[in-house]
Design a protein around this motif. Sequence first.
Motif, mmCIF file in Angstrom:
data_model
loop_
_atom_site.group_PDB
_atom_site.id
_atom_site.type_symbol
_atom_site.label_atom_id
_atom_site.label_comp_id
_atom_site.label_asym_id
_atom_site.label_seq_id
_atom_site.Cartn_x
_atom_site.Cartn_y
_atom_site.Cartn_z
ATOM 1 N N UNK A 1 0.713 -1.151 -0.099
ATOM 2 C CA UNK A 1 0.098 0.160 -0.028
ATOM 3 C C UNK A 1 0.853 1.200 -0.050
ATOM 4 N N UNK A 2 1.799 1.172 0.826
ATOM 5 C CA UNK A 2 2.956 2.516 0.637
ATOM 6 C C UNK A 2 3.637 2.559 -0.535
ATOM 7 N N UNK A 3 3.850 1.718 -1.294
ATOM 8 C CA UNK A 3 4.383 1.650 -2.516
ATOM 9 C C UNK A 3 3.522 2.301 -3.823
ATOM 10 N N UNK A 4 2.315 1.853 -3.296
ATOM 11 C CA UNK A 4 1.126 2.287 -4.315
ATOM 12 C C UNK A 4 0.719 3.771 -4.119
ATOM 13 N N UNK A 5 0.895 4.294 -2.834
ATOM 14 C CA UNK A 5 0.576 5.721 -2.562
ATOM 15 C C UNK A 5 1.461 6.369 -2.977
ATOM 16 N N UNK A 6 0.922 7.567 -3.175
ATOM 17 C CA UNK A 6 2.026 8.495 -3.551
ATOM 18 C C UNK A 6 2.027 9.870 -2.740
ATOM 19 N N UNK A 7 0.791 9.991 -1.866
ATOM 20 C CA UNK A 7 0.873 11.158 -0.983
ATOM 21 C C UNK A 7 0.446 10.433 0.343
ATOM 22 N N UNK A 8 0.541 11.311 1.592
ATOM 23 C CA UNK A 8 -0.009 10.696 2.626
ATOM 24 C C UNK A 8 -1.601 10.633 2.639
ATOM 25 N N UNK A 9 -2.241 11.607 1.992
ATOM 26 C CA UNK A 9 -3.738 11.265 1.966
ATOM 27 C C UNK A 9 -4.244 10.013 1.353
ATOM 28 N N UNK A 10 -3.298 9.446 0.302
ATOM 29 C CA UNK A 10 -3.528 8.065 -0.563
ATOM 30 C C UNK A 10 -3.434 6.926 0.439
ATOM 31 N N UNK A 11 -2.373 7.366 1.073
ATOM 32 C CA UNK A 11 -1.855 6.329 2.172
ATOM 33 C C UNK A 11 -3.165 6.051 3.143
ATOM 34 N N UNK B 1 5.801 -3.716 -4.710
ATOM 35 C CA UNK B 1 6.835 -2.626 -3.918
ATOM 36 C C UNK B 1 7.957 -2.342 -5.114
ATOM 37 N N UNK B 2 8.525 -3.456 -5.648
ATOM 38 C CA UNK B 2 9.717 -3.040 -6.591
ATOM 39 C C UNK B 2 9.262 -2.115 -7.848
ATOM 40 N N UNK B 3 8.013 -2.090 -8.320
ATOM 41 C CA UNK B 3 7.689 -1.209 -9.489
ATOM 42 C C UNK B 3 7.139 0.104 -8.684
ATOM 43 N N UNK B 4 6.273 -0.186 -7.724
ATOM 44 C CA UNK B 4 5.639 1.154 -7.021
ATOM 45 C C UNK B 4 6.301 1.959 -6.649
ATOM 46 N N UNK B 5 7.583 1.517 -6.003
ATOM 47 C CA UNK B 5 8.233 2.455 -5.332
ATOM 48 C C UNK B 5 8.968 3.549 -6.291
ATOM 49 N N UNK B 6 9.047 3.050 -7.417
ATOM 50 C CA UNK B 6 9.849 3.893 -8.255
ATOM 51 C C UNK B 6 8.796 4.939 -9.318
ATOM 52 N N UNK B 7 7.834 4.604 -8.948
ATOM 53 C CA UNK B 7 6.799 5.363 -9.745
ATOM 54 C C UNK B 7 6.190 6.380 -9.136
ATOM 55 N N UNK B 8 6.224 7.476 -9.803
ATOM 56 C CA UNK B 8 5.804 8.624 -9.158
ATOM 57 C C UNK B 8 4.511 9.221 -10.061
ATOM 58 N N UNK B 9 3.939 10.308 -9.628
ATOM 59 C CA UNK B 9 2.814 10.756 -10.436
ATOM 60 C C UNK B 9 1.472 10.378 -10.036
ATOM 61 N N UNK B 10 1.069 9.376 -10.554
ATOM 62 C CA UNK B 10 -0.315 9.061 -10.167
ATOM 63 C C UNK B 10 -0.484 7.641 -9.597
ATOM 64 N N UNK B 11 -1.509 7.133 -8.609
ATOM 65 C CA UNK B 11 -1.421 6.014 -8.024
ATOM 66 C C UNK B 11 -2.050 5.235 -9.247
ATOM 67 N N UNK B 12 -1.315 4.093 -9.251
ATOM 68 C CA UNK B 12 -1.804 3.071 -10.353
ATOM 69 C C UNK B 12 -3.263 2.353 -10.326
ATOM 70 N N UNK B 13 -3.874 2.233 -11.584
ATOM 71 C CA UNK B 13 -5.111 1.443 -11.665
ATOM 72 C C UNK B 13 -5.015 0.055 -11.236
ATOM 73 N N UNK B 14 -5.915 -0.537 -11.133
ATOM 74 C CA UNK B 14 -6.047 -2.063 -10.630
ATOM 75 C C UNK B 14 -5.645 -2.871 -11.773
ATOM 76 N N UNK B 15 -5.933 -2.250 -13.004
ATOM 77 C CA UNK B 15 -5.258 -3.108 -14.036
ATOM 78 C C UNK B 15 -3.695 -2.783 -14.257
ATOM 79 N N UNK B 16 -3.156 -1.569 -13.897
ATOM 80 C CA UNK B 16 -1.774 -1.553 -14.033
ATOM 81 C C UNK B 16 -0.966 -2.378 -12.641
ATOM 82 N N UNK B 17 -1.905 -2.436 -11.789
ATOM 83 C CA UNK B 17 -1.542 -3.416 -10.626
ATOM 84 C C UNK B 17 -1.267 -4.715 -10.873
ATOM 85 N N UNK B 18 -2.189 -5.086 -11.620
ATOM 86 C CA UNK B 18 -2.126 -6.472 -12.198
ATOM 87 C C UNK B 18 -1.021 -6.935 -13.243
#
Lengths: 325, 433
Positions: free
Chosen positions: B320-330, B410-427
């Motif tokens: 969840x921490x790797x997916x979120x980009x801001x405190x609010x999203x977390x 985590x591996x991918x999410x932690x380096x991607x900034x900008x916007x939160x991924x969609x479920x499809x992207x998570x898949x």
Amino acid sequence: MKHAVEMTGVVKRYGDFEAVRGVDLRIPTGTTYGLLGPNGAGKTTSIRMILGIIEPSAGEIRVLGEPVSREVLDHVGYLPEERGVYKKMTVRRLLSFLAELKGVAPRQSAPWIDRWLARFEMAEWRDSRLEELSKGMQQKIQFISTVLHDPELVILDEPFSGLDPINQRVLREIIGILKKEGKTILFSTHIIEHAERICDHVCIIARGRLLVDGTVQQVKTDHGERFVSIATADGSDAGAVLRASAAVAAVRDPSGPGEAGRGLHHATLGPGADPNDLLRELVDKGVPLRRFELVEPTLEQVFIDRVGEDPVQDERLQEREVAHV
Amino acid sequence: MSRIWPVIKREFTEMVRTKAYIFGTLLGPVLIAGMIAVPLLFLHAGGGGERHVRILDATGTGVGQEIAAALSATSAGDAAAGDLGDSRFVAEPVPVTGTGDAERRAAREEVVRERSSLDGFLFLAPDFMETGHAAYEGRNATSMTQMGQIRSIVTQAVRARRLNEAGVDPRVLAQVLQPIRIDTRKPGAEDETGAEAESAVLIGMLMAMAVYFAVVLFAASVMRGVLEEKRDRIVEVLLSSVTARQFISGKVMGIGAASLIQMFVWVGFAAAALSFGPDIARSAGLAAPDLPRVPAQVAVVFLFFFATGFLLYAAMFGAAGAIATTDQEANQLQFPVTIPLLIGFFMMYTLIADAESGTAVAGSLIPFTAPVVLPMRSMMTDVPTWQYIVAVLLMLVTVWALMIAAAKIYRIGVLSTGKKPTLKELGRWLRTA
């Protein structure tokens, strides 16, 4: 070991999108190597592959003569473009932790930390939390963490972005120290004048491809357009003679205020043409020369000529790169 | 391992340095000691637990005398007396003539007077034997156990009289009025006091609460840490030295070690309090508190499911921490992640109703609720061995699978900034990483 970094046919694909498209790159050991390219060219992706943060889709990368591994990366220092620190940690604990991640035991790194802090006049901040430090001081700590473990290869990704003039000077000093110690420095930037001032080798990549590489001089002579600037003593027009010459690829008409009618010409030399042949030809044909000057292109001219301006494309690439990383 | 070690060390030392951690570690024992000591203190502050009651009897039948005697005869430890704790009644019968209004007024005044020893009075009107209507006024009128006690004794006294008057043989009477006593005990318990089953529930609830709060707090701090590293752009430097999997494992282990130590401190203190508490109380001249025995196997179950429960939720929070980009999203992600644990927490009430129900069994087998439900259930009932085995196996498999999935995200999410991924992207991350 001849090359600190060797990339052979390296490709990075994200789905059907290629961020890096078959890059071959050799970075000679001991050089300061500039990786130039517009935003979104694939510089950061290439650097991340060199550092093993992401895996290439195809091709081979060797660092310090070996395939990328955590062991070999112990001898690499990295300052990313987007950089931060643990705000709650003290300066000493953070530096000690980052050195330990590179295989340097805390006992060993302690005197090194003291030495670097003293060098930057930050010894009294040793036990302060990072959040108590100014942004400029935090940047100095990041520089220290990059070189603390005495790496053979130092990779700096857009290092000057976000630095104030004082820290820009500090960073140049560090680069000077590293150069003197014979370290290899890989330095990515889109500000060409930084590269021209600091690097001895450069390459230009754009849209995931390597366009040019070599020493700064080589790149200028091989890939830049060379001009000859000519002025006739009596203000006569030498345009016809120049256009007829085999050495000349194109003649630009005089431009700029006061140039017209004063016998000023800019002639672009053809590839491989010898300016001496042109000089001889002009003298033989009785053109009264007041000035005959070979003008070297700046690296920036080479860059603009080779990369072209395609901001829309670049922005799109950058967006995709970010979304896929 | 040499790469993970500095990460573990950093996470551990930074965690144990926080005020919240130090406070939390010390707070547990204070709470445990408090729960044992406070009732004792209250008991002794309350004048030795004696309740002085006056019986104003206007019936002229002497039934007040009988009630007073019966009431005074009840005391703590008398099973028939119900759960009065350490308090007991001291009843004083006062025969009254006439309406008894003056006596009632006097008694009322005495009850409300400061430092009065009189807690309340029971008024039996002249027609009480016919109407069966008595009145109680007193400071303890809201105490359900004490009122229940008085009600039952008055009822018995009146019934005995009525049956006697109806000519029932006193011997039959004695037999009929023999108090009924029901012992409650959970299977496997050694003694037969009702207190044990009840305090087992209490201890089980405490364990469920400890697991719930510790897992939420510590596992969520994995998320905060991951987000901090991502948001403050620390992670890229780290990943040039350790792999994403090594790093997140080290982080979870470091924080996990800190949380486990806190849990050991709590469990150790609780064990010491349960073993030595009564002796300490006795040596201080206080009545020994009635404490349940916690079998060692419950402690093992508790610590195992606490540790694996932490790993399970830490994996989810890390992702969840790797997916979120801001405190609010977390913060938005934090709640859905804790829902299964919260469900487990509320199963507590199902367990109290029936620890053998299908819901209770399911709750103790499903890995997402087991950390809260199973330790509590093992304290309340004899959980069959097969259930322990199934719960442990399911837990281990789930932790393993979630850790792998979380490491990929985590591996991918932690380096991607900008916007939160969609479920499809998570898949896609899960497939490609």
